[in-house]
Design a protein around this motif. Structure first.
Motif, PDB file in Angstrom:
ATOM      1  N   UNK A 171     -44.867  74.851  30.019  1.00 38.80           N
ATOM      2  CA  UNK A 171     -44.900  76.281  29.669  1.00 38.80           C
ATOM      3  C   UNK A 171     -45.180  77.120  30.914  1.00 38.80           C
TER       4      UNK A 171
ATOM      5  N   UNK B 113     -37.335  89.302  32.657  1.00 39.95           N
ATOM      6  CA  UNK B 113     -38.603  89.149  31.919  1.00 39.95           C
ATOM      7  C   UNK B 113     -38.318  88.488  30.566  1.00 39.95           C
ATOM      8  N   UNK B 114     -37.225  88.916  29.931  1.00 38.74           N
ATOM      9  CA  UNK B 114     -36.850  88.332  28.639  1.00 38.74           C
ATOM     10  C   UNK B 114     -36.519  86.856  28.783  1.00 38.74           C
TER      11      UNK B 114
ATOM     12  N   UNK C  50     -39.766  85.045  28.893  1.00 41.39           N
ATOM     13  CA  UNK C  50     -40.412  85.048  27.569  1.00 41.39           C
ATOM     14  C   UNK C  50     -39.635  84.176  26.586  1.00 41.39           C
TER      15      UNK C  50
ATOM     16  N   UNK D 239     -40.062  80.405  27.303  1.00 40.92           N
ATOM     17  CA  UNK D 239     -41.397  79.988  26.881  1.00 40.92           C
ATOM     18  C   UNK D 239     -41.467  79.909  25.361  1.00 40.92           C
ATOM     19  N   UNK D 240     -40.911  80.911  24.682  1.00 41.49           N
ATOM     20  CA  UNK D 240     -40.938  80.918  23.218  1.00 41.49           C
ATOM     21  C   UNK D 240     -40.236  79.673  22.676  1.00 41.49           C
TER      22      UNK D 240
ATOM     23  N   UNK E 186     -42.448  76.669  22.594  1.00 45.47           N
ATOM     24  CA  UNK E 186     -43.740  76.743  21.898  1.00 45.47           C
ATOM     25  C   UNK E 186     -43.898  75.586  20.922  1.00 45.47           C
TER      26      UNK E 186
ATOM     27  N   UNK F 210     -49.528  74.954  21.944  1.00 40.38           N
ATOM     28  CA  UNK F 210     -49.259  75.770  23.133  1.00 40.38           C
ATOM     29  C   UNK F 210     -50.366  76.772  23.439  1.00 40.38           C
ATOM     30  N   UNK F 211     -51.102  77.188  22.392  1.00 38.89           N
ATOM     31  CA  UNK F 211     -52.134  78.204  22.617  1.00 38.89           C
ATOM     32  C   UNK F 211     -53.196  77.739  23.602  1.00 38.89           C
TER      33      UNK F 211
ATOM     34  N   UNK G 254     -52.764  76.715  26.400  1.00 40.09           N
ATOM     35  CA  UNK G 254     -52.422  77.211  27.738  1.00 40.09           C
ATOM     36  C   UNK G 254     -53.262  78.442  28.082  1.00 40.09           C
ATOM     37  N   UNK G 255     -53.535  79.274  27.059  1.00 45.08           N
ATOM     38  CA  UNK G 255     -54.312  80.492  27.300  1.00 45.08           C
ATOM     39  C   UNK G 255     -55.736  80.170  27.740  1.00 45.08           C
TER      40      UNK G 255
ATOM     41  N   UNK H 192     -39.501  78.849  16.444  1.00 45.01           N
ATOM     42  CA  UNK H 192     -39.756  79.381  17.790  1.00 45.01           C
ATOM     43  C   UNK H 192     -38.550  79.126  18.693  1.00 45.01           C
TER      44      UNK H 192
ATOM     45  N   UNK I 236     -35.860  81.668  17.898  1.00 41.20           N
ATOM     46  CA  UNK I 236     -36.232  82.989  18.408  1.00 41.20           C
ATOM     47  C   UNK I 236     -36.075  83.034  19.929  1.00 41.20           C
TER      48      UNK I 236
END
Lengths: 350, 350
Positions: free
Chosen positions: B151, B181-182, B185, B188-189, B192, B196-197, B199-200, B328, B331
């Motif tokens: 990620x 930028x898209x 994003x 990465x999406x 997911x 993956x959270x 990573x934060x 995900x 998307x």
């Protein structure tokens, strides 16, 4: 019982984007800067910005009120009475605004309350469409759970764009269409959780109902805009008054059908609290803001406004309720932000 | 032991987009259609399209070979010998291409193999940068796990864009920046998953290392482009030859330092299989494709190419290995697709 209608409008999509759109659109290279725009255009733009910001603020605080009231426990009041009070309050506020206008400007053809059958006959249609949509809502839960339904609701964004194009014959530039697809994808991404993949297993009838509901909701929104814009010089408060009168009438029917016994036995205001009152007040004001956005901006602005409000709600909830933001939320918020930018940049292409 | 280098380049980003970009760019309203483009421009565009498609195809089949070989069990061979063979094969292929050119066109200043210190002195720099990045890779796993690292690697997309702008002084339009930028994003999406959270929660040193690695990787890519483009008329096969000679040299050092005992005891080709051979072949060809994209297109095209390849890999894996695609992924793939479109649409703005 839940304050379903509030939750509902929360997702029906409107935009903080449009003020950004206007600020940018006007300051863009090759496009006249704000200072060279004629005063009438400036006044229009200011009004559009104010109603859009109001809608965004009201929509995001709406969702926060819902979270807040949920923490305080389940609601005891009947949804139908609350919805009736919302319509009544909107009607009263429209009348109050009209009274002030009559006092200042006198009664004219544009602000008189009396109407013709020709003008008023279309007003119940949006209310009817929402009624059918809300009925379908009970059945769709046989196929998807509530979080899955929240995800499927993002189809409203696409249906609103498509119907806006078809019914109002307004064009979006290619880049604005791209932005609209991104808005839908970004909102959905921001709402992803560990169980979201179940949505992909939704059986065909569930998908069909979700699509029909998105079309009904999009159609109701676009149709309301068509009604309100059909007579541009007609005062918005008169138009709102008639819209809300039919809203009241439909909600009386709903009370009689659904909650007659409860209201008779426990009373009309049973279970009401401060939060209920705040939610009704908020809902009435955001209903009026939606109408104003329809009059002075459009459904696209409304969709952006409520999408941005959804993100704002999540961010504010971090501070208010200690919620955690997921990586998916950051990615979705990034995509929505780029979408807002592209919607404004795409204006030049149109 | 894993075939790390293959996995690595897999994410360093490159594009099927550019052919789309070109097809669209040229067929766009107000822009000359393909048929009116001068033959030289058409030949250039054709070459760009072919190398881009080749890179996308090779990158996606690379990832599929990795999945395939993983299913067949762990590798027994040493990574350093495989990397050395990749460099040797690329060198041999460059020489073979040169031999054909010499036979057809004769030896000229542009295609002679002999070089000057002035030309060749910068060639080891990208190899050195990758070496430092690969060393850092061992340390970052103290802070993030492998899926988390995948990620974070998407930061390469942003660093490549920024360094491309700064070092090569090439401009991207505002819409192309938005598209970039898209792309980050969206990729990465698409990657997911339920964990993956985490990573934060990466600690600060982990973030810093991830950013440094992204900058090193972006810098190596942009620097390679700068080297190759510095002498536009110089034959790409000569440029590749010298790049790969240094690659071979660095890998000899790596074998001596890391796997000397294993190679001495078990032999150079211990643990090699058909799949190993296919992976080395594929890796050599995609390495050449990357160089070609640098010569005839740029790093932006490379990033798009490998991003689209990542999505293709996932789709093909559904059929080959019965993988499931997540919501995900859909998307993310939508956002990446819109990004590819916007990159092409944004060209006009530039």
């Amino acid at each position: 019982m839940e304050y379903r209608k509030i939750k509902d409008e929360d997702d029906d999509g409107g935009t903080v984007s449009d003020d950004i759109e206007n600020i940018r659109g006007k300051g863009f290279p090759g496009v006249a800067s704000v200072s060279t725009v004629p005063p009438r255009e400036q006044a229009k733009w200011k009004r559009k910005t104010i109603v859009t910001l109001a809608l965004t603020f009201l929509t995001s605080s709406q969702a926060i009120l819902i979270v807040w009231s949920k923490r305080a426990g389940k609601y005891e009041y009947s949804v139908t009475t609350a919805n009736f009070l919302v319509e009544t309050l909107k009607c009263a506020l429209s009348l109050a605004a009209l009274a002030r206008i009559w006092k200042n400007e006198g009664v004219t053809d544009d602000n008189r309350l009396s109407t013709t059958l020709d003008e008023v006959i279309v007003y119940p249609i949006p209310a009817l469409l929402y009624l059918v949509k809300n009925l379908l809502q009970y059945y769709i839960f046989a196929y998807v759970d509530a979080p899955g339904y929240q995800i499927l609701k993002n189809l409203n964004i696409i249906s609103t764009g498509v119907l806006y194009r078809i019914i109002l014959k307004k064009k979006l530039s290619e880049i604005q269409w791209a932005a609209f697809i991104l808005l839908c994808a970004g909102c959905t991404t921001a709402q992803l959780n560990s169980r979201s993949d179940q949505v992909l297993q939704t059986p065909l009838p569930g998908w069909i109902m979700a699509i029909v509901m998105a079309l009904l909701s999009g159609f109701a929104g676009v149709y309301t805009e068509a009604i309100i814009k059909k007579r541009p010089s007609r005062n918005i408060n008169v138009q709102n008054f008639w819209l809300y009168i039919f809203g009241m009438a439909f909600n009386v029917v709903a009370i009689l059908v659904q909650d007659f016994d409860a209201v008779m036995n426990k009373g009309f205001f049973h279970g009401y609290s401060i939060i209920t009152t705040l939610m009704i007040l908020n809902h009435a004001l955001s209903g009026i803001a939606v109408s104003m956005v329809m009059k002075y901006a459009d459904n696209i602005v409304k969709v952006y406004s409520t999408s941005v409000a959804m993100l704002l709600t999540a961010v504010v909830s971090v501070f208010l309720f200690g919620f955690n933001l997921s990586l998916a939320f950051f990615l979705g918020a990034t995509v929505v932000s780029v979408s807002v930018y592209l919607h404004s940049a795409g204006k030049q292409q149109r």
